[in-house]
Design a protein around this motif. Structure first.
Motif, PDB file in Angstrom:
ATOM      1  N   VAL A   2       0.553  -1.811   0.259  1.00  0.00           N
ATOM      2  CA  VAL A   2       0.193   0.542   0.140  1.00  0.00           C
ATOM      3  C   VAL A   2       0.876   1.326   0.045  1.00  0.00           C
ATOM      4  O   VAL A   2       0.227   2.204  -0.506  1.00  0.00           O
ATOM      5  CB  VAL A   2      -1.256  -0.289   1.108  1.00  0.00           C
ATOM      6  CG1 VAL A   2      -1.560   0.854   1.506  1.00  0.00           C
ATOM      7  CG2 VAL A   2      -1.905  -1.840   0.678  1.00  0.00           C
ATOM      8  N   ALA A   3       2.600   1.271   1.238  1.00  0.00           N
ATOM      9  CA  ALA A   3       3.005   2.491   1.327  1.00  0.00           C
ATOM     10  C   ALA A   3       3.074   2.847  -0.244  1.00  0.00           C
ATOM     11  O   ALA A   3       3.565   3.864  -0.948  1.00  0.00           O
ATOM     12  CB  ALA A   3       3.866   2.252   1.795  1.00  0.00           C
ATOM     13  N   HIS A   4       3.666   1.166  -0.864  1.00  0.00           N
ATOM     14  CA  HIS A   4       4.411   1.931  -2.926  1.00  0.00           C
ATOM     15  C   HIS A   4       3.928   2.361  -3.627  1.00  0.00           C
ATOM     16  O   HIS A   4       3.793   2.977  -4.243  1.00  0.00           O
ATOM     17  CB  HIS A   4       4.872  -0.267  -3.047  1.00  0.00           C
ATOM     18  CG  HIS A   4       5.436   0.122  -4.324  1.00  0.00           C
ATOM     19  ND1 HIS A   4       4.539  -0.225  -4.801  1.00  0.00           N
ATOM     20  CD2 HIS A   4       6.723   0.248  -4.960  1.00  0.00           C
ATOM     21  CE1 HIS A   4       5.626   0.121  -6.286  1.00  0.00           C
ATOM     22  NE2 HIS A   4       6.755   0.109  -6.083  1.00  0.00           N
ATOM     23  N   ASP A   5       2.652   2.030  -3.294  1.00  0.00           N
ATOM     24  CA  ASP A   5       1.262   2.400  -4.422  1.00  0.00           C
ATOM     25  C   ASP A   5       0.910   3.619  -4.123  1.00  0.00           C
ATOM     26  O   ASP A   5       0.967   4.472  -4.678  1.00  0.00           O
ATOM     27  CB  ASP A   5      -0.030   1.690  -4.564  1.00  0.00           C
ATOM     28  CG  ASP A   5       0.494   0.312  -4.784  1.00  0.00           C
ATOM     29  OD1 ASP A   5       0.835   0.229  -5.684  1.00  0.00           O
ATOM     30  OD2 ASP A   5      -0.962  -0.869  -4.426  1.00  0.00           O
ATOM     31  N   TYR A   6       0.871   4.174  -2.517  1.00  0.00           N
ATOM     32  CA  TYR A   6       0.675   5.980  -2.974  1.00  0.00           C
ATOM     33  C   TYR A   6       1.517   6.241  -2.776  1.00  0.00           C
ATOM     34  O   TYR A   6       1.787   7.652  -3.258  1.00  0.00           O
ATOM     35  CB  TYR A   6       0.606   6.102  -1.240  1.00  0.00           C
ATOM     36  CG  TYR A   6      -0.996   5.976  -0.522  1.00  0.00           C
ATOM     37  CD1 TYR A   6      -1.745   6.270  -1.538  1.00  0.00           C
ATOM     38  CD2 TYR A   6      -1.476   4.963   0.454  1.00  0.00           C
ATOM     39  CE1 TYR A   6      -3.644   5.936  -1.277  1.00  0.00           C
ATOM     40  CE2 TYR A   6      -2.642   4.579   0.929  1.00  0.00           C
ATOM     41  CZ  TYR A   6      -3.437   4.589   0.209  1.00  0.00           C
ATOM     42  OH  TYR A   6      -5.124   5.299  -0.023  1.00  0.00           O
ATOM     43  N   LEU A   7       3.330   6.238  -2.651  1.00  0.00           N
ATOM     44  CA  LEU A   7       4.538   6.585  -3.595  1.00  0.00           C
ATOM     45  C   LEU A   7       4.784   6.794  -4.529  1.00  0.00           C
ATOM     46  O   LEU A   7       5.164   7.643  -5.170  1.00  0.00           O
ATOM     47  CB  LEU A   7       5.754   6.131  -2.641  1.00  0.00           C
ATOM     48  CG  LEU A   7       5.912   6.197  -0.799  1.00  0.00           C
ATOM     49  CD1 LEU A   7       6.455   5.552  -0.423  1.00  0.00           C
ATOM     50  CD2 LEU A   7       5.716   7.830  -0.509  1.00  0.00           C
ATOM     51  N   VAL A   8       4.265   5.989  -5.713  1.00  0.00           N
ATOM     52  CA  VAL A   8       3.816   5.868  -7.075  1.00  0.00           C
ATOM     53  C   VAL A   8       3.132   6.926  -6.905  1.00  0.00           C
ATOM     54  O   VAL A   8       3.452   7.804  -8.021  1.00  0.00           O
ATOM     55  CB  VAL A   8       3.775   4.153  -7.564  1.00  0.00           C
ATOM     56  CG1 VAL A   8       3.283   4.569  -9.355  1.00  0.00           C
ATOM     57  CG2 VAL A   8       4.962   3.501  -6.861  1.00  0.00           C
ATOM     58  N   LEU A   9       1.980   7.220  -6.699  1.00  0.00           N
ATOM     59  CA  LEU A   9       0.873   8.044  -6.833  1.00  0.00           C
ATOM     60  C   LEU A   9       2.093   9.531  -6.487  1.00  0.00           C
ATOM     61  O   LEU A   9       1.480  10.120  -7.019  1.00  0.00           O
ATOM     62  CB  LEU A   9      -0.436   7.930  -6.396  1.00  0.00           C
ATOM     63  CG  LEU A   9      -1.061   6.864  -6.630  1.00  0.00           C
ATOM     64  CD1 LEU A   9      -2.274   6.142  -5.769  1.00  0.00           C
ATOM     65  CD2 LEU A   9      -1.638   7.159  -8.495  1.00  0.00           C
ATOM     66  N   ALA A  10       2.095   9.409  -5.546  1.00  0.00           N
ATOM     67  CA  ALA A  10       2.963  10.608  -5.090  1.00  0.00           C
ATOM     68  C   ALA A  10       3.823  11.387  -5.702  1.00  0.00           C
ATOM     69  O   ALA A  10       3.468  12.534  -6.642  1.00  0.00           O
ATOM     70  CB  ALA A  10       3.049  10.854  -4.123  1.00  0.00           C
ATOM     71  N   LEU A  11       4.566  10.018  -6.927  1.00  0.00           N
ATOM     72  CA  LEU A  11       5.804  11.166  -7.654  1.00  0.00           C
ATOM     73  C   LEU A  11       4.940  11.432  -8.942  1.00  0.00           C
ATOM     74  O   LEU A  11       5.126  12.251  -9.261  1.00  0.00           O
ATOM     75  CB  LEU A  11       6.876  10.062  -8.110  1.00  0.00           C
ATOM     76  CG  LEU A  11       7.662   9.471  -6.760  1.00  0.00           C
ATOM     77  CD1 LEU A  11       8.456   8.334  -6.472  1.00  0.00           C
ATOM     78  CD2 LEU A  11       8.980  10.876  -7.122  1.00  0.00           C
ATOM     79  N   HIS A  12       3.958  11.057 -10.008  1.00  0.00           N
ATOM     80  CA  HIS A  12       3.224  11.471 -10.664  1.00  0.00           C
ATOM     81  C   HIS A  12       2.753  12.221 -10.665  1.00  0.00           C
ATOM     82  O   HIS A  12       2.572  12.835 -11.589  1.00  0.00           O
ATOM     83  CB  HIS A  12       1.556   9.681 -10.335  1.00  0.00           C
ATOM     84  CG  HIS A  12       0.922  10.204 -11.898  1.00  0.00           C
ATOM     85  ND1 HIS A  12       1.278   9.691 -12.981  1.00  0.00           N
ATOM     86  CD2 HIS A  12      -0.624  11.110 -10.920  1.00  0.00           C
ATOM     87  CE1 HIS A  12       0.110  10.213 -14.044  1.00  0.00           C
ATOM     88  NE2 HIS A  12      -0.930  10.701 -12.754  1.00  0.00           N
ATOM     89  N   TYR A  13       1.603  12.341  -9.172  1.00  0.00           N
ATOM     90  CA  TYR A  13       0.979  14.180  -8.958  1.00  0.00           C
ATOM     91  C   TYR A  13       1.874  15.438  -8.458  1.00  0.00           C
ATOM     92  O   TYR A  13       1.966  16.617  -9.091  1.00  0.00           O
ATOM     93  CB  TYR A  13       0.116  13.788  -8.134  1.00  0.00           C
ATOM     94  CG  TYR A  13      -0.923  13.019  -8.174  1.00  0.00           C
ATOM     95  CD1 TYR A  13      -1.669  13.717  -9.551  1.00  0.00           C
ATOM     96  CD2 TYR A  13      -1.459  11.905  -8.128  1.00  0.00           C
ATOM     97  CE1 TYR A  13      -2.998  13.322 -10.031  1.00  0.00           C
ATOM     98  CE2 TYR A  13      -2.692  10.988  -8.330  1.00  0.00           C
ATOM     99  CZ  TYR A  13      -3.935  12.091  -9.902  1.00  0.00           C
ATOM    100  OH  TYR A  13      -4.277  11.058 -10.385  1.00  0.00           O
ATOM    101  N   ASP A  14       2.853  14.381  -8.307  1.00  0.00           N
ATOM    102  CA  ASP A  14       4.082  15.640  -8.193  1.00  0.00           C
ATOM    103  C   ASP A  14       4.816  15.882  -9.615  1.00  0.00           C
ATOM    104  O   ASP A  14       5.265  17.294  -9.521  1.00  0.00           O
ATOM    105  CB  ASP A  14       5.187  15.478  -7.390  1.00  0.00           C
ATOM    106  CG  ASP A  14       5.854  16.170  -5.895  1.00  0.00           C
ATOM    107  OD1 ASP A  14       5.930  17.725  -6.071  1.00  0.00           O
ATOM    108  OD2 ASP A  14       7.468  15.775  -6.871  1.00  0.00           O
TER     109      ASP A  14
END
Length: 64
Positions: A49-61
């Motif tokens: 779950v952490a990985h998925d959220y962090l990938v999305l953080a990079l995407h939106y950043d």
């Protein structure tokens, strides 16, 4: 958002994750909320779950 950060700092990762997920329902493109949701999930041992959220953080950043 601030409340989630306070919860995370106080060591309540589960409540913090719930707060960040609430924020993301309101602002689904907020990179910083994904980042902190990832941190909270990691503290809970939910690494996928952490990985998925962090990938999305990079995407939106990087979406700017």
């Amino acid at each position: 958002m601030l409340h989630g950060m306070q919860l995370l700092t106080a060591g309540d990762a589960q409540a913090a994750l719930t707060e960040f997920e609430r924020v993301l329902k309101i602002a689904p493109d907020l990179a910083v909320a994904y980042r902190y949701a990832g941190v909270a999930a990691a503290k809970l041992g939910e690494f996928d779950v952490a990985h998925d959220y962090l990938v999305l953080a990079l995407h939106y950043d990087n979406a700017d």
